[in-house]
Design a protein around this motif. Sequence first.
Motif, PDB file in Angstrom:
ATOM      1  N   THR A 221       0.392  -1.335  -0.249  1.00 15.87           N
ATOM      2  CA  THR A 221      -0.149   0.312   0.259  1.00 15.87           C
ATOM      3  C   THR A 221       1.027   1.400  -0.067  1.00 15.87           C
ATOM      4  O   THR A 221       0.576   2.806  -0.050  1.00 15.87           O
ATOM      5  N   LEU A 222       2.066   1.168  -0.116  1.00 12.55           N
ATOM      6  CA  LEU A 222       2.985   2.419  -0.344  1.00 12.55           C
ATOM      7  C   LEU A 222       2.855   2.855  -1.637  1.00 12.55           C
ATOM      8  O   LEU A 222       2.611   2.438  -2.779  1.00 12.55           O
ATOM      9  N   ASN A 223       2.436   3.967  -1.920  1.00 14.48           N
ATOM     10  CA  ASN A 223       2.080   4.979  -2.780  1.00 14.48           C
ATOM     11  C   ASN A 223       2.999   5.965  -3.193  1.00 14.48           C
ATOM     12  O   ASN A 223       2.114   6.669  -4.577  1.00 14.48           O
ATOM     13  N   VAL A 224       3.604   6.531  -2.737  1.00 16.24           N
ATOM     14  CA  VAL A 224       4.496   7.404  -3.255  1.00 16.24           C
ATOM     15  C   VAL A 224       5.907   7.654  -4.429  1.00 16.24           C
ATOM     16  O   VAL A 224       6.282   5.898  -3.863  1.00 16.24           O
ATOM     17  N   PRO A 225       6.162   7.713  -5.067  1.00 19.36           N
ATOM     18  CA  PRO A 225       7.482   7.800  -6.050  1.00 19.36           C
ATOM     19  C   PRO A 225       8.399   7.433  -5.005  1.00 19.36           C
ATOM     20  O   PRO A 225       8.921   7.882  -3.575  1.00 19.36           O
ATOM     21  N   THR A 226       9.526   5.918  -5.391  1.00 21.01           N
ATOM     22  CA  THR A 226      10.462   5.193  -4.492  1.00 21.01           C
ATOM     23  C   THR A 226      11.158   5.763  -5.116  1.00 21.01           C
ATOM     24  O   THR A 226      10.975   5.133  -6.804  1.00 21.01           O
ATOM     25  N   LEU A 227      12.816   5.373  -4.411  1.00 24.22           N
ATOM     26  CA  LEU A 227      13.778   5.573  -5.398  1.00 24.22           C
ATOM     27  C   LEU A 227      14.817   5.123  -4.155  1.00 24.22           C
ATOM     28  O   LEU A 227      14.812   5.238  -3.091  1.00 24.22           O
ATOM     29  N   VAL A 228      15.263   3.692  -4.971  1.00 29.51           N
ATOM     30  CA  VAL A 228      15.897   2.438  -3.611  1.00 29.51           C
ATOM     31  C   VAL A 228      17.603   2.716  -4.397  1.00 29.51           C
ATOM     32  O   VAL A 228      17.984   2.290  -5.862  1.00 29.51           O
ATOM     33  N   PHE A 229      18.956   2.449  -3.911  1.00 29.03           N
ATOM     34  CA  PHE A 229      20.165   1.992  -4.249  1.00 29.03           C
ATOM     35  C   PHE A 229      20.846   0.870  -3.189  1.00 29.03           C
ATOM     36  O   PHE A 229      20.511   1.133  -1.940  1.00 29.03           O
ATOM     37  N   ILE A 230      20.938  -0.009  -3.289  1.00 29.85           N
ATOM     38  CA  ILE A 230      22.093  -1.560  -3.278  1.00 29.85           C
ATOM     39  C   ILE A 230      23.396  -1.599  -3.949  1.00 29.85           C
ATOM     40  O   ILE A 230      22.676  -0.699  -4.571  1.00 29.85           O
ATOM     41  N   GLY A 231      24.686  -1.926  -3.346  1.00 27.76           N
ATOM     42  CA  GLY A 231      25.143  -2.705  -3.318  1.00 27.76           C
ATOM     43  C   GLY A 231      25.051  -4.011  -3.890  1.00 27.76           C
ATOM     44  O   GLY A 231      24.619  -4.518  -3.888  1.00 27.76           O
ATOM     45  N   GLU A 232      25.494  -4.417  -5.377  1.00 26.78           N
ATOM     46  CA  GLU A 232      25.701  -5.185  -5.828  1.00 26.78           C
ATOM     47  C   GLU A 232      25.601  -6.461  -5.025  1.00 26.78           C
ATOM     48  O   GLU A 232      25.443  -7.769  -5.168  1.00 26.78           O
ATOM     49  N   HIS A 233      27.061  -6.349  -3.769  1.00 27.71           N
ATOM     50  CA  HIS A 233      27.207  -7.462  -3.451  1.00 27.71           C
ATOM     51  C   HIS A 233      27.301  -7.599  -1.440  1.00 27.71           C
ATOM     52  O   HIS A 233      27.740  -7.492  -0.775  1.00 27.71           O
ATOM     53  N   ASP A 234      25.990  -6.646  -1.447  1.00 30.47           N
ATOM     54  CA  ASP A 234      25.223  -6.568  -0.538  1.00 30.47           C
ATOM     55  C   ASP A 234      24.380  -7.725   0.265  1.00 30.47           C
ATOM     56  O   ASP A 234      24.499  -9.239  -0.796  1.00 30.47           O
ATOM     57  N   GLN A 235      23.867  -8.632   1.161  1.00 31.54           N
ATOM     58  CA  GLN A 235      23.167  -9.481   1.970  1.00 31.54           C
ATOM     59  C   GLN A 235      22.542 -10.355   0.453  1.00 31.54           C
ATOM     60  O   GLN A 235      21.346  -8.941   0.448  1.00 31.54           O
ATOM     61  N   TYR A 236      22.045 -10.945   0.456  1.00 34.29           N
ATOM     62  CA  TYR A 236      21.310 -11.877  -0.862  1.00 34.29           C
ATOM     63  C   TYR A 236      19.960 -11.574  -0.384  1.00 34.29           C
ATOM     64  O   TYR A 236      18.752 -11.488  -0.684  1.00 34.29           O
ATOM     65  N   GLN A 237      19.619 -12.195   1.390  1.00 31.31           N
ATOM     66  CA  GLN A 237      18.821 -12.031   1.425  1.00 31.31           C
ATOM     67  C   GLN A 237      18.319 -10.841   1.900  1.00 31.31           C
ATOM     68  O   GLN A 237      16.695 -10.057   2.319  1.00 31.31           O
ATOM     69  N   ARG A 238      18.796  -9.321   1.687  1.00 33.22           N
ATOM     70  CA  ARG A 238      18.304  -8.201   1.599  1.00 33.22           C
ATOM     71  C   ARG A 238      18.257  -7.693   0.116  1.00 33.22           C
ATOM     72  O   ARG A 238      17.436  -7.026  -0.262  1.00 33.22           O
ATOM     73  N   ILE A 239      18.996  -8.492  -0.830  1.00 36.06           N
ATOM     74  CA  ILE A 239      18.394  -7.343  -1.996  1.00 36.06           C
ATOM     75  C   ILE A 239      17.499  -9.043  -2.808  1.00 36.06           C
ATOM     76  O   ILE A 239      15.997  -7.838  -3.358  1.00 36.06           O
ATOM     77  N   ARG A 240      17.363  -9.800  -2.878  1.00 36.19           N
ATOM     78  CA  ARG A 240      15.726 -10.632  -2.519  1.00 36.19           C
ATOM     79  C   ARG A 240      14.345  -9.670  -2.487  1.00 36.19           C
ATOM     80  O   ARG A 240      13.707  -9.797  -2.808  1.00 36.19           O
ATOM     81  N   PRO A 241      13.780  -9.731  -1.333  1.00 37.32           N
ATOM     82  CA  PRO A 241      13.065  -8.988  -0.846  1.00 37.32           C
ATOM     83  C   PRO A 241      12.460  -7.333  -1.312  1.00 37.32           C
ATOM     84  O   PRO A 241      11.847  -6.672  -1.972  1.00 37.32           O
ATOM     85  N   ILE A 242      13.692  -6.491  -1.788  1.00 41.64           N
ATOM     86  CA  ILE A 242      14.317  -5.182  -2.332  1.00 41.64           C
ATOM     87  C   ILE A 242      14.023  -5.431  -3.436  1.00 41.64           C
ATOM     88  O   ILE A 242      12.275  -4.479  -4.288  1.00 41.64           O
TER      89      ILE A 242
END
Length: 302
Positions: A221-242
């Motif tokens: 139900t989040l409905n505002v414009p969204t911008l997300v940054f992440i590094g390719e070597h971040d932990q897999y369990q964080r990347i997948r939900p993102i």
Amino acid sequence: MNSLKKVVLSLMIFGVVFSSWVVAAPHPSKPWIDIEYPQDKEKRWWDDAWWNEGQLPTPKNYTVSTQNTTYMDGDVEVEAYVFKPSKPGKYPAILFQHGRRGLDSWTLPRVKRLAARGFVVLAPDMFGTYMIPPFPIKHQYIYDQHVAKGIDTLLQRSDILGNKACAVSHTRGGYMTLKALVTHNQQANKVACYVSYYPHWQDPNAPEVQQIYQYAPELNTLNVPTLVFIGEHDQYQRIRPIMAGIEELQGRGVDAQLFIYPGVGRGFEFRPTHVRTFADDLAAKDANQRTADFVRQHLMQE
């Protein structure tokens, strides 16, 4: 005859091997490993002025003042910092929410670097408020409420432009701001955009399976414009939900962008000199400017 057959057979074998080698070899226009990052599908980073005319955008640069402040949420006095340009005037408003590390000598300059683009930034200090050490395991849901109240407090200031703010965060702060916007309903009339660096898009107190395979249901139900940054070597369990969360937002028509920076991991925007890399610095500078442009774009629309 036998010798001729051997020559013909040898030539046939060579032809097969050679043709296979030609087919298997990479095309000269491709790298050895062909990788497409999410931001490369739509290429919203493309800049005709730079590519065609050689023109580079000039960041806004301000000297920044810092002050300690507090605000009340019920009977709790929430400690916070305010970073803003020293030059008198009104500026767009940002609430910055820290994560598990808290606000310390590594992360406070990171907030200052955001204000230096020309923003009034309120940064609540949850751990200082409750006098607890950094890196807690359990999440306290009262923090989410304090973030929501912080947005109200920020919008009451006389030195901000407009009547809305944007929320910027990193790590667990991404969850706190998500809850403030959705659960505490601040996205309805008070928040113009949401930006987060490698956000923890799941309840930190949820079971392991949810941490790995699911995003927080509030994203539905989040409905505002969204911008997300992440590094390719971040932990897999964080990347997948993102990545799943971004897909959900885009599927509902929300303006949601994801940038995955090559060669960096978590903390790229504040890691200190003794462990910092050139890739960290490139990513941090790019994300800082993209955040400023994104926030200014959506706040100026209001």
